[in-house]
Design an enzyme around this catalytic site. Structure first.
Site, PDB file in Angstrom:
ATOM      1  N   ASP A 244       1.671  -2.513  -1.401  1.00  0.00           N
ATOM      2  CA  ASP A 244       1.346  -3.366  -2.541  1.00  0.00           C
ATOM      3  C   ASP A 244       0.989  -2.487  -3.730  1.00  0.00           C
ATOM      4  O   ASP A 244       0.256  -1.492  -3.590  1.00  0.00           O
ATOM      5  CB  ASP A 244       0.162  -4.283  -2.229  1.00  0.00           C
ATOM      6  CG  ASP A 244       0.561  -5.484  -1.376  1.00  0.00           C
ATOM      7  OD1 ASP A 244       1.729  -5.555  -0.951  1.00  0.00           O
ATOM      8  OD2 ASP A 244      -0.308  -6.329  -1.106  1.00  0.00           O
ATOM      9  N   ARG A 296       9.629 -10.853   0.709  1.00  0.00           N
ATOM     10  CA  ARG A 296       9.023  -9.888  -0.209  1.00  0.00           C
ATOM     11  C   ARG A 296       9.554  -8.469   0.006  1.00  0.00           C
ATOM     12  O   ARG A 296       8.828  -7.566   0.385  1.00  0.00           O
ATOM     13  CB  ARG A 296       7.501  -9.890  -0.104  1.00  0.00           C
ATOM     14  CG  ARG A 296       6.863 -11.198  -0.484  1.00  0.00           C
ATOM     15  CD  ARG A 296       5.358 -11.087  -0.591  1.00  0.00           C
ATOM     16  NE  ARG A 296       4.754 -12.340  -1.031  1.00  0.00           N
ATOM     17  CZ  ARG A 296       3.457 -12.512  -1.259  1.00  0.00           C
ATOM     18  NH1 ARG A 296       2.625 -11.498  -1.100  1.00  0.00           N
ATOM     19  NH2 ARG A 296       2.990 -13.675  -1.662  1.00  0.00           N
TER      20      ARG A 296
END
Length: 503
Positions: A244, A296
Protein backbone atom coordinates in the site's frame (compact mmCIF):
# COMPACT_ATOMS: atom_id res chain seq x y z
CA UNK A 1 -9.35 28.18 19.70
CA UNK A 2 -9.88 28.41 15.97
CA UNK A 3 -8.47 31.99 15.64
CA UNK A 4 -5.26 30.80 17.34
CA UNK A 5 -5.10 27.91 14.88
CA UNK A 6 -5.41 30.34 11.97
CA UNK A 7 -2.61 32.55 13.38
CA UNK A 8 -0.32 29.55 13.79
CA UNK A 9 -1.14 28.31 10.30
CA UNK A 10 -0.54 31.70 8.68
CA UNK A 11 2.80 32.07 10.47
CA UNK A 12 3.96 28.69 9.27
CA UNK A 13 2.70 29.27 5.75
CA UNK A 14 4.47 32.60 5.44
CA UNK A 15 7.70 31.04 6.72
CA UNK A 16 7.69 28.47 3.95
CA UNK A 17 6.04 30.46 1.16
CA UNK A 18 7.91 28.78 -1.75
CA UNK A 19 6.91 25.38 -0.41
CA UNK A 20 3.32 26.49 0.09
CA UNK A 21 3.05 27.44 -3.56
CA UNK A 22 4.19 23.93 -4.49
CA UNK A 23 1.75 22.36 -2.07
CA UNK A 24 -1.23 24.38 -3.22
CA UNK A 25 -0.37 23.37 -6.78
CA UNK A 26 -0.60 19.80 -5.51
CA UNK A 27 2.98 18.94 -6.39
CA UNK A 28 5.04 16.57 -4.30
CA UNK A 29 8.76 16.27 -3.64
CA UNK A 30 10.34 14.33 -6.52
CA UNK A 31 7.13 14.29 -8.56
CA UNK A 32 8.25 14.18 -12.19
CA UNK A 33 6.97 17.15 -14.22
CA UNK A 34 6.57 15.04 -17.39
CA UNK A 35 5.50 11.47 -16.57
CA UNK A 36 5.19 10.56 -20.25
CA UNK A 37 8.95 11.04 -20.65
CA UNK A 38 9.52 8.49 -17.87
CA UNK A 39 7.28 6.05 -19.74
CA UNK A 40 9.25 6.63 -22.96
CA UNK A 41 12.55 6.15 -21.16
CA UNK A 42 11.36 2.80 -19.81
CA UNK A 43 10.26 1.72 -23.28
CA UNK A 44 13.65 2.67 -24.73
CA UNK A 45 15.46 0.55 -22.15
CA UNK A 46 13.07 -2.33 -22.76
CA UNK A 47 13.57 -2.15 -26.53
CA UNK A 48 17.35 -2.17 -26.12
CA UNK A 49 17.24 -5.29 -23.93
CA UNK A 50 14.77 -7.13 -26.16
CA UNK A 51 16.74 -6.23 -29.30
CA UNK A 52 19.96 -7.49 -27.73
CA UNK A 53 18.23 -10.76 -26.85
CA UNK A 54 16.96 -11.16 -30.41
CA UNK A 55 20.30 -10.23 -31.97
CA UNK A 56 22.12 -12.87 -29.92
CA UNK A 57 19.46 -15.46 -30.70
CA UNK A 58 18.75 -16.44 -27.10
CA UNK A 59 16.24 -19.31 -26.94
CA UNK A 60 12.88 -18.72 -25.28
CA UNK A 61 13.48 -21.91 -23.32
CA UNK A 62 16.81 -20.72 -21.94
CA UNK A 63 15.54 -19.35 -18.63
CA UNK A 64 18.99 -19.42 -17.01
CA UNK A 65 20.38 -16.79 -19.38
CA UNK A 66 20.73 -13.26 -18.10
CA UNK A 67 19.55 -12.04 -21.51
CA UNK A 68 15.81 -12.27 -20.91
CA UNK A 69 15.07 -8.88 -22.45
CA UNK A 70 14.21 -7.62 -18.97
CA UNK A 71 16.22 -4.37 -18.68
CA UNK A 72 16.52 -4.57 -14.89
CA UNK A 73 17.85 -8.12 -14.76
CA UNK A 74 20.04 -7.72 -17.84
CA UNK A 75 21.64 -4.70 -16.15
CA UNK A 76 23.18 -6.66 -13.24
CA UNK A 77 22.70 -10.42 -13.79
CA UNK A 78 24.94 -10.44 -16.87
CA UNK A 79 27.82 -9.49 -14.58
CA UNK A 80 29.20 -12.84 -13.42
CA UNK A 81 30.85 -11.09 -10.49
CA UNK A 82 27.72 -9.30 -9.30
CA UNK A 83 28.35 -10.63 -5.78
CA UNK A 84 31.47 -8.49 -5.53
CA UNK A 85 29.65 -5.49 -6.96
CA UNK A 86 26.24 -5.70 -5.30
CA UNK A 87 25.68 -1.97 -5.37
CA UNK A 88 25.51 -2.01 -9.16
CA UNK A 89 21.87 -2.94 -8.61
CA UNK A 90 21.12 0.68 -7.66
CA UNK A 91 21.99 1.72 -11.22
CA UNK A 92 19.45 -0.68 -12.76
CA UNK A 93 16.18 0.92 -11.71
CA UNK A 94 13.49 1.94 -14.19
CA UNK A 95 10.31 3.98 -14.13
CA UNK A 96 9.29 6.48 -11.50
CA UNK A 97 11.39 4.84 -8.78
CA UNK A 98 14.54 4.70 -10.88
CA UNK A 99 16.29 7.36 -8.77
CA UNK A 100 16.08 5.32 -5.57
CA UNK A 101 19.66 5.05 -4.33
CA UNK A 102 19.04 2.73 -1.44
CA UNK A 103 22.30 2.30 0.44
CA UNK A 104 24.51 3.00 -2.57
CA UNK A 105 27.89 4.35 -1.52
CA UNK A 106 27.44 3.26 2.07
CA UNK A 107 28.74 0.42 4.19
CA UNK A 108 27.61 -3.16 3.97
CA UNK A 109 25.71 -4.39 7.02
CA UNK A 110 25.57 -8.17 7.42
CA UNK A 111 22.50 -9.49 9.24
CA UNK A 112 23.63 -12.51 11.28
CA UNK A 113 20.79 -12.75 13.81
CA UNK A 114 17.21 -13.55 12.72
CA UNK A 115 15.62 -12.65 16.07
CA UNK A 116 13.41 -9.64 16.80
CA UNK A 117 13.25 -9.57 20.59
CA UNK A 118 13.11 -5.86 21.37
CA UNK A 119 11.58 -3.21 19.10
CA UNK A 120 13.02 -0.36 21.20
CA UNK A 121 16.54 -1.68 21.78
CA UNK A 122 17.23 -3.99 18.82
CA UNK A 123 20.17 -6.36 19.02
CA UNK A 124 23.18 -5.51 16.81
CA UNK A 125 23.30 -7.94 13.92
CA UNK A 126 19.51 -8.06 13.51
CA UNK A 127 17.58 -6.63 10.57
CA UNK A 128 15.80 -4.17 12.87
CA UNK A 129 19.12 -2.81 14.13
CA UNK A 130 20.28 -2.37 10.53
CA UNK A 131 17.29 -0.54 9.07
CA UNK A 132 17.01 2.14 11.78
CA UNK A 133 20.54 3.50 11.30
CA UNK A 134 20.85 7.02 9.92
CA UNK A 135 23.70 6.47 7.46
CA UNK A 136 23.32 4.78 4.06
CA UNK A 137 23.62 0.99 4.40
CA UNK A 138 23.54 -1.94 1.99
CA UNK A 139 22.00 -4.70 4.10
CA UNK A 140 22.73 -8.34 3.26
CA UNK A 141 22.25 -11.67 5.06
CA UNK A 142 24.85 -14.17 6.24
CA UNK A 143 22.61 -17.19 5.67
CA UNK A 144 19.00 -18.31 5.11
CA UNK A 145 16.64 -16.69 7.62
CA UNK A 146 13.07 -16.60 8.84
CA UNK A 147 12.58 -13.25 10.54
CA UNK A 148 9.40 -13.20 12.60
CA UNK A 149 8.70 -9.58 13.52
CA UNK A 150 7.07 -8.62 16.78
CA UNK A 151 6.29 -5.06 15.62
CA UNK A 152 6.48 -2.99 12.43
CA UNK A 153 9.94 -2.88 10.88
CA UNK A 154 10.36 0.90 10.51
CA UNK A 155 13.00 1.55 7.85
CA UNK A 156 15.12 4.70 7.73
CA UNK A 157 16.18 6.53 4.55
CA UNK A 158 18.98 5.35 2.25
CA UNK A 159 18.73 1.63 2.91
CA UNK A 160 18.91 -1.39 0.60
CA UNK A 161 17.58 -4.70 1.92
CA UNK A 162 19.29 -7.15 -0.44
CA UNK A 163 18.32 -10.81 -0.05
CA UNK A 164 20.41 -12.17 -2.93
CA UNK A 165 22.49 -15.20 -1.95
CA UNK A 166 20.19 -16.19 0.91
CA UNK A 167 16.60 -17.35 1.33
CA UNK A 168 15.06 -14.64 3.51
CA UNK A 169 11.46 -14.65 4.79
CA UNK A 170 9.89 -11.74 6.69
CA UNK A 171 6.65 -12.54 8.52
CA UNK A 172 4.71 -11.46 11.62
CA UNK A 173 3.70 -8.18 13.19
CA UNK A 174 3.25 -5.18 10.91
CA UNK A 175 6.01 -6.17 8.47
CA UNK A 176 7.78 -3.37 6.57
CA UNK A 177 6.90 0.31 7.11
CA UNK A 178 8.39 3.14 5.02
CA UNK A 179 7.20 6.38 6.61
CA UNK A 180 8.41 9.94 5.90
CA UNK A 181 11.59 8.63 4.27
CA UNK A 182 13.24 8.36 0.86
CA UNK A 183 15.67 6.20 -1.13
CA UNK A 184 14.88 2.63 -0.16
CA UNK A 185 15.42 -0.52 -2.25
CA UNK A 186 13.88 -3.85 -1.17
CA UNK A 187 15.17 -6.73 -3.27
CA UNK A 188 14.75 -10.51 -3.30
CA UNK A 189 12.77 -10.98 -0.07
CA UNK A 190 9.79 -13.22 0.79
CA UNK A 191 7.15 -11.17 2.64
CA UNK A 192 4.07 -13.01 3.85
CA UNK A 193 1.71 -13.74 6.76
CA UNK A 194 1.87 -10.15 7.96
CA UNK A 195 -0.60 -9.32 10.74
CA UNK A 196 -1.59 -6.13 12.60
CA UNK A 197 0.68 -5.03 15.43
CA UNK A 198 1.08 -1.96 17.58
CA UNK A 199 0.11 -0.48 20.93
CA UNK A 200 3.82 -0.53 21.62
CA UNK A 201 6.93 1.58 21.38
CA UNK A 202 9.03 1.01 18.26
CA UNK A 203 12.39 2.54 17.42
CA UNK A 204 12.74 4.35 14.07
CA UNK A 205 16.29 5.71 14.47
CA UNK A 206 19.16 5.41 16.93
CA UNK A 207 17.89 8.51 18.74
CA UNK A 208 14.12 8.14 18.51
CA UNK A 209 11.38 5.68 19.33
CA UNK A 210 7.66 6.33 19.60
CA UNK A 211 4.30 4.82 20.41
CA UNK A 212 2.70 3.00 17.49
CA UNK A 213 -1.03 2.52 17.18
CA UNK A 214 -2.51 -0.60 15.59
CA UNK A 215 -1.12 -1.22 12.10
CA UNK A 216 -3.12 -2.65 9.19
CA UNK A 217 -1.02 -5.73 8.60
CA UNK A 218 0.34 -4.70 5.18
CA UNK A 219 3.29 -6.51 3.65
CA UNK A 220 4.93 -3.19 2.73
CA UNK A 221 3.35 0.08 3.83
CA UNK A 222 4.59 3.24 2.06
CA UNK A 223 3.48 6.41 3.85
CA UNK A 224 4.51 9.91 2.68
CA UNK A 225 7.73 8.53 1.18
CA UNK A 226 9.59 8.99 -2.10
CA UNK A 227 12.13 7.21 -4.30
CA UNK A 228 11.13 3.65 -3.42
CA UNK A 229 12.00 0.56 -5.47
CA UNK A 230 10.62 -2.91 -4.68
CA UNK A 231 12.12 -5.60 -6.92
CA UNK A 232 12.08 -9.42 -7.12
CA UNK A 233 10.01 -9.90 -3.97
CA UNK A 234 7.37 -12.58 -3.34
CA UNK A 235 4.33 -11.39 -1.39
CA UNK A 236 1.28 -13.29 -0.12
CA UNK A 237 -1.09 -13.96 2.79
CA UNK A 238 -1.16 -10.56 4.53
CA UNK A 239 -4.03 -9.21 6.62
CA UNK A 240 -4.52 -6.01 4.62
CA UNK A 241 -2.65 -5.06 1.43
CA UNK A 242 0.46 -6.71 0.07
CA UNK A 243 1.78 -3.26 -0.88
CA UNK A 244 0.00 0.00 0.00
CA UNK A 245 1.25 3.51 -0.86
CA UNK A 246 -0.59 6.49 0.63
CA UNK A 247 -0.36 10.06 1.96
CA UNK A 248 1.54 11.78 -0.83
CA UNK A 249 4.03 9.04 -1.63
CA UNK A 250 5.55 9.23 -5.11
CA UNK A 251 8.52 8.11 -7.22
CA UNK A 252 7.79 4.39 -6.78
CA UNK A 253 8.65 1.35 -8.91
CA UNK A 254 7.31 -2.14 -8.15
CA UNK A 255 8.96 -4.65 -10.46
CA UNK A 256 9.75 -8.32 -11.05
CA UNK A 257 7.68 -9.43 -8.07
CA UNK A 258 5.28 -12.33 -7.57
CA UNK A 259 1.92 -11.77 -5.91
CA UNK A 260 -0.36 -14.61 -4.82
CA UNK A 261 -2.99 -15.79 -2.30
CA UNK A 262 -4.52 -12.47 -1.38
CA UNK A 263 -7.69 -10.41 -1.71
CA UNK A 264 -6.86 -6.67 -1.85
CA UNK A 265 -3.41 -6.80 -3.41
CA UNK A 266 -2.24 -3.21 -3.87
CA UNK A 267 -3.75 0.14 -2.85
CA UNK A 268 -2.24 3.33 -4.29
CA UNK A 269 -3.76 6.42 -2.69
CA UNK A 270 -5.03 7.45 0.74
CA UNK A 271 -8.63 8.37 -0.07
CA UNK A 272 -10.52 10.11 -2.84
CA UNK A 273 -10.49 13.44 -0.98
CA UNK A 274 -6.76 13.52 -0.23
CA UNK A 275 -5.64 15.85 -3.03
CA UNK A 276 -1.86 15.74 -2.39
CA UNK A 277 -1.98 12.20 -3.81
CA UNK A 278 -2.51 13.86 -7.21
CA UNK A 279 1.28 13.89 -7.42
CA UNK A 280 1.60 10.13 -6.91
CA UNK A 281 3.54 8.43 -9.73
CA UNK A 282 4.03 4.66 -9.74
CA UNK A 283 5.52 2.19 -12.22
CA UNK A 284 4.35 -1.44 -12.06
CA UNK A 285 6.51 -3.53 -14.39
CA UNK A 286 7.39 -7.18 -15.15
CA UNK A 287 5.40 -8.59 -12.22
CA UNK A 288 3.44 -11.83 -12.12
CA UNK A 289 0.01 -11.60 -10.53
CA UNK A 290 -0.52 -15.27 -9.80
CA UNK A 291 -2.83 -17.71 -8.10
CA UNK A 292 -5.67 -16.94 -5.68
CA UNK A 293 -5.81 -13.17 -6.19
CA UNK A 294 -9.11 -11.29 -6.06
CA UNK A 295 -8.73 -7.56 -6.82
CA UNK A 296 -6.61 -4.37 -6.65
CA UNK A 297 -3.69 -5.10 -8.97
CA UNK A 298 -3.54 -2.14 -8.37
CA UNK A 299 -6.46 -0.03 -7.12
CA UNK A 300 -5.54 3.61 -7.86
CA UNK A 301 -6.88 6.96 -6.73
CA UNK A 302 -5.19 10.23 -7.72
CA UNK A 303 -1.99 10.26 -9.76
CA UNK A 304 -0.26 8.66 -12.76
CA UNK A 305 0.21 4.89 -12.98
CA UNK A 306 2.23 3.06 -15.64
CA UNK A 307 1.34 -0.64 -15.74
CA UNK A 308 3.70 -2.30 -18.20
CA UNK A 309 4.56 -5.88 -19.23
CA UNK A 310 2.95 -7.65 -16.31
CA UNK A 311 1.46 -11.14 -16.48
CA UNK A 312 -2.03 -11.36 -14.96
CA UNK A 313 -2.89 -15.05 -14.70
CA UNK A 314 -5.70 -14.84 -12.19
CA UNK A 315 -8.23 -12.49 -10.61
CA UNK A 316 -11.68 -13.12 -9.19
CA UNK A 317 -13.28 -9.65 -9.35
CA UNK A 318 -11.10 -7.35 -11.49
CA UNK A 319 -7.43 -6.65 -12.19
CA UNK A 320 -7.14 -2.84 -12.18
CA UNK A 321 -9.47 -0.49 -10.34
CA UNK A 322 -9.61 3.22 -9.73
CA UNK A 323 -11.46 6.24 -8.44
CA UNK A 324 -10.77 10.00 -8.14
CA UNK A 325 -9.70 10.35 -11.79
CA UNK A 326 -6.31 8.59 -11.92
CA UNK A 327 -4.32 8.43 -15.15
CA UNK A 328 -3.73 4.79 -16.09
CA UNK A 329 -1.32 3.83 -18.86
CA UNK A 330 -1.51 0.07 -19.56
CA UNK A 331 1.09 -1.20 -22.04
CA UNK A 332 2.11 -4.67 -23.14
CA UNK A 333 0.42 -6.63 -20.36
CA UNK A 334 -1.12 -10.06 -20.69
CA UNK A 335 -4.54 -10.22 -19.05
CA UNK A 336 -5.95 -13.75 -18.66
CA UNK A 337 -9.58 -13.56 -17.54
CA UNK A 338 -11.15 -16.06 -15.13
CA UNK A 339 -13.84 -18.47 -16.26
CA UNK A 340 -16.51 -16.43 -14.46
CA UNK A 341 -18.43 -14.62 -17.21
CA UNK A 342 -19.13 -11.70 -14.83
CA UNK A 343 -15.45 -11.07 -14.13
CA UNK A 344 -14.00 -10.79 -17.64
CA UNK A 345 -13.42 -7.04 -17.48
CA UNK A 346 -9.87 -6.05 -16.57
CA UNK A 347 -10.90 -2.60 -15.36
CA UNK A 348 -13.25 -1.35 -12.65
CA UNK A 349 -14.21 2.24 -11.88
CA UNK A 350 -14.92 1.98 -8.17
CA UNK A 351 -18.19 3.55 -6.98
CA UNK A 352 -18.15 6.12 -9.78
CA UNK A 353 -20.87 7.03 -12.24
CA UNK A 354 -20.07 6.51 -15.92
CA UNK A 355 -20.70 10.20 -16.59
CA UNK A 356 -17.68 10.96 -14.42
CA UNK A 357 -15.20 8.29 -15.49
CA UNK A 358 -15.64 8.76 -19.24
CA UNK A 359 -13.23 11.70 -18.89
CA UNK A 360 -10.56 9.70 -17.06
CA UNK A 361 -7.48 8.95 -19.13
CA UNK A 362 -7.24 5.14 -19.07
CA UNK A 363 -5.20 3.89 -22.01
CA UNK A 364 -4.45 0.43 -23.33
CA UNK A 365 -1.65 -0.14 -25.81
CA UNK A 366 -0.30 -3.48 -26.97
CA UNK A 367 -2.09 -5.41 -24.24
CA UNK A 368 -2.91 -9.07 -24.87
CA UNK A 369 -6.42 -10.19 -23.85
CA UNK A 370 -6.85 -13.90 -23.09
CA UNK A 371 -9.94 -15.99 -22.33
CA UNK A 372 -12.40 -13.19 -23.05
CA UNK A 373 -10.65 -10.48 -21.03
CA UNK A 374 -11.44 -6.92 -22.09
CA UNK A 375 -10.18 -3.48 -21.08
CA UNK A 376 -12.54 -0.49 -21.11
CA UNK A 377 -10.51 2.60 -22.07
CA UNK A 378 -11.61 6.17 -21.47
CA UNK A 379 -10.37 9.72 -21.79
CA UNK A 380 -10.06 12.64 -24.13
CA UNK A 381 -8.23 10.87 -26.95
CA UNK A 382 -10.27 7.70 -26.58
CA UNK A 383 -10.89 7.26 -30.31
CA UNK A 384 -7.25 7.72 -31.26
CA UNK A 385 -5.94 5.56 -28.44
CA UNK A 386 -8.45 2.79 -29.07
CA UNK A 387 -7.67 2.74 -32.79
CA UNK A 388 -3.96 2.63 -32.01
CA UNK A 389 -4.39 -0.23 -29.53
CA UNK A 390 -6.65 -2.19 -31.85
CA UNK A 391 -4.40 -1.90 -34.89
CA UNK A 392 -1.14 -2.43 -33.02
CA UNK A 393 0.22 -5.95 -33.03
CA UNK A 394 0.67 -6.80 -29.32
CA UNK A 395 4.33 -7.43 -29.95
CA UNK A 396 5.50 -6.27 -26.54
CA UNK A 397 3.03 -8.56 -24.77
CA UNK A 398 4.46 -11.42 -26.81
CA UNK A 399 7.63 -11.17 -24.72
CA UNK A 400 5.78 -11.58 -21.42
CA UNK A 401 7.08 -15.11 -20.83
CA UNK A 402 10.72 -14.05 -21.02
CA UNK A 403 10.22 -10.71 -19.25
CA UNK A 404 8.47 -12.25 -16.23
CA UNK A 405 10.06 -15.71 -16.13
CA UNK A 406 12.06 -14.77 -13.03
CA UNK A 407 9.34 -12.78 -11.25
CA UNK A 408 9.49 -13.14 -7.49
CA UNK A 409 12.46 -14.16 -5.38
CA UNK A 410 15.24 -15.38 -7.65
CA UNK A 411 15.90 -19.10 -7.44
CA UNK A 412 12.61 -19.63 -5.64
CA UNK A 413 11.94 -22.78 -7.65
CA UNK A 414 15.23 -24.24 -6.51
CA UNK A 415 16.28 -25.48 -3.08
CA UNK A 416 13.98 -23.79 -0.58
CA UNK A 417 15.34 -24.70 2.82
CA UNK A 418 12.90 -22.61 4.82
CA UNK A 419 9.34 -23.80 5.39
CA UNK A 420 6.73 -21.87 7.30
CA UNK A 421 3.27 -22.79 8.52
CA UNK A 422 0.95 -20.65 10.62
CA UNK A 423 -2.41 -21.39 12.26
CA UNK A 424 -5.27 -20.30 10.03
CA UNK A 425 -3.11 -19.92 6.94
CA UNK A 426 -1.85 -22.14 4.20
CA UNK A 427 1.89 -22.64 4.04
CA UNK A 428 4.14 -19.72 3.17
CA UNK A 429 4.78 -21.05 -0.30
CA UNK A 430 1.16 -21.91 -1.04
CA UNK A 431 0.99 -25.47 0.22
CA UNK A 432 -0.42 -26.91 3.41
CA UNK A 433 -3.84 -26.75 4.92
CA UNK A 434 -5.85 -24.89 7.49
CA UNK A 435 -4.97 -24.96 11.15
CA UNK A 436 -1.35 -26.04 10.84
CA UNK A 437 1.18 -25.54 13.60
CA UNK A 438 4.11 -23.18 13.47
CA UNK A 439 7.11 -24.93 12.01
CA UNK A 440 10.42 -23.44 11.02
CA UNK A 441 13.31 -25.17 9.36
CA UNK A 442 16.52 -23.37 8.49
CA UNK A 443 19.33 -25.28 6.89
CA UNK A 444 22.25 -24.64 4.65
CA UNK A 445 24.86 -21.90 4.78
CA UNK A 446 24.20 -19.90 1.66
CA UNK A 447 26.67 -17.05 1.84
CA UNK A 448 25.47 -13.54 1.22
CA UNK A 449 28.70 -12.76 -0.51
CA UNK A 450 30.34 -10.59 2.17
CA UNK A 451 31.20 -13.06 4.90
CA UNK A 452 29.40 -14.11 8.03
CA UNK A 453 29.93 -14.56 11.71
CA UNK A 454 28.21 -14.78 15.04
CA UNK A 455 30.35 -12.37 17.02
CA UNK A 456 28.61 -9.50 18.78
CA UNK A 457 31.37 -7.12 17.81
CA UNK A 458 30.16 -4.16 15.77
CA UNK A 459 32.93 -4.72 13.22
CA UNK A 460 31.35 -7.99 12.11
CA UNK A 461 28.14 -6.26 11.01
CA UNK A 462 29.67 -3.40 9.08
CA UNK A 463 32.07 -3.60 6.13
CA UNK A 464 33.22 -0.25 4.79
CA UNK A 465 32.92 0.27 1.05
CA UNK A 466 33.39 3.65 -0.57
CA UNK A 467 32.19 5.33 2.61
CA UNK A 468 33.15 8.78 1.37
CA UNK A 469 30.85 8.34 -1.62
CA UNK A 470 27.73 8.08 0.51
CA UNK A 471 24.88 10.32 -0.62
CA UNK A 472 23.89 13.29 1.52
CA UNK A 473 20.99 13.01 3.97
CA UNK A 474 17.48 13.85 2.75
CA UNK A 475 16.88 17.49 1.96
CA UNK A 476 15.08 19.48 4.64
CA UNK A 477 12.75 20.79 1.94
CA UNK A 478 11.23 17.32 1.72
CA UNK A 479 10.50 17.36 5.44
CA UNK A 480 9.02 20.86 5.25
CA UNK A 481 6.82 19.91 2.31
CA UNK A 482 5.39 16.95 4.18
CA UNK A 483 4.99 19.18 7.25
CA UNK A 484 2.88 21.64 5.27
CA UNK A 485 0.66 18.84 3.99
CA UNK A 486 0.15 17.56 7.52
CA UNK A 487 -0.60 21.06 8.88
CA UNK A 488 -3.19 21.68 6.17
CA UNK A 489 -4.79 18.31 6.83
CA UNK A 490 -4.93 18.85 10.63
CA UNK A 491 -6.20 22.41 10.27
CA UNK A 492 -9.01 21.53 7.88
CA UNK A 493 -9.98 18.66 10.18
CA UNK A 494 -10.02 21.06 13.14
CA UNK A 495 -12.19 23.52 11.21
CA UNK A 496 -14.62 20.74 10.30
CA UNK A 497 -14.82 19.64 13.93
CA UNK A 498 -15.32 23.24 15.06
CA UNK A 499 -18.14 23.64 12.60
CA UNK A 500 -19.79 20.49 13.86
CA UNK A 501 -19.48 21.60 17.49
CA UNK A 502 -21.12 24.91 16.64
CA UNK A 503 -24.19 23.18 15.22
Amino acid sequence: MLPNTYILLISLLSSFSPLIIATLNLTLPHQHPNPESVVQDLQRKLNVSVSRRQMLGVSEKDQTSCLTGNPIDDCWRCNLNWGSNRQQLADCGIGFGREALGGKGGQFYIVTDSSDKDAVNPTPGTLRHAVIQTEPLWIIFSTNMLIKLEQELIVNSFKTIDGRGANVHIVGGGCITLQFISNVIIHNIHIHHCVPSGHANVRSSPTHYGWRTLSDGDGISIYASTKIWIDHCSLSYCTDGLIDAIMGSTGITISNSYFSHHDEVMLLGHNDNYLPDSGMQVTIAFNHFGEALVQRMPRCRHGYFHVVNNDYTQWEMYAIGGSAKPTLNSQGNRYTAPSDFNAKEVTKRVETDEKEWTGWNWRTEGDMMVNGAFFVPSGEDLGLEYAKASSLEPRSAGFIDSLTVNAGVLGDNGDNSISVSYPGFNGGGGGGGEGGTTTTTTTGSSSAGMGSGNSNSEGDYFNMIFGSGAPPPPSTSIIFSFLIIIILNITFTTIDQGALLSL
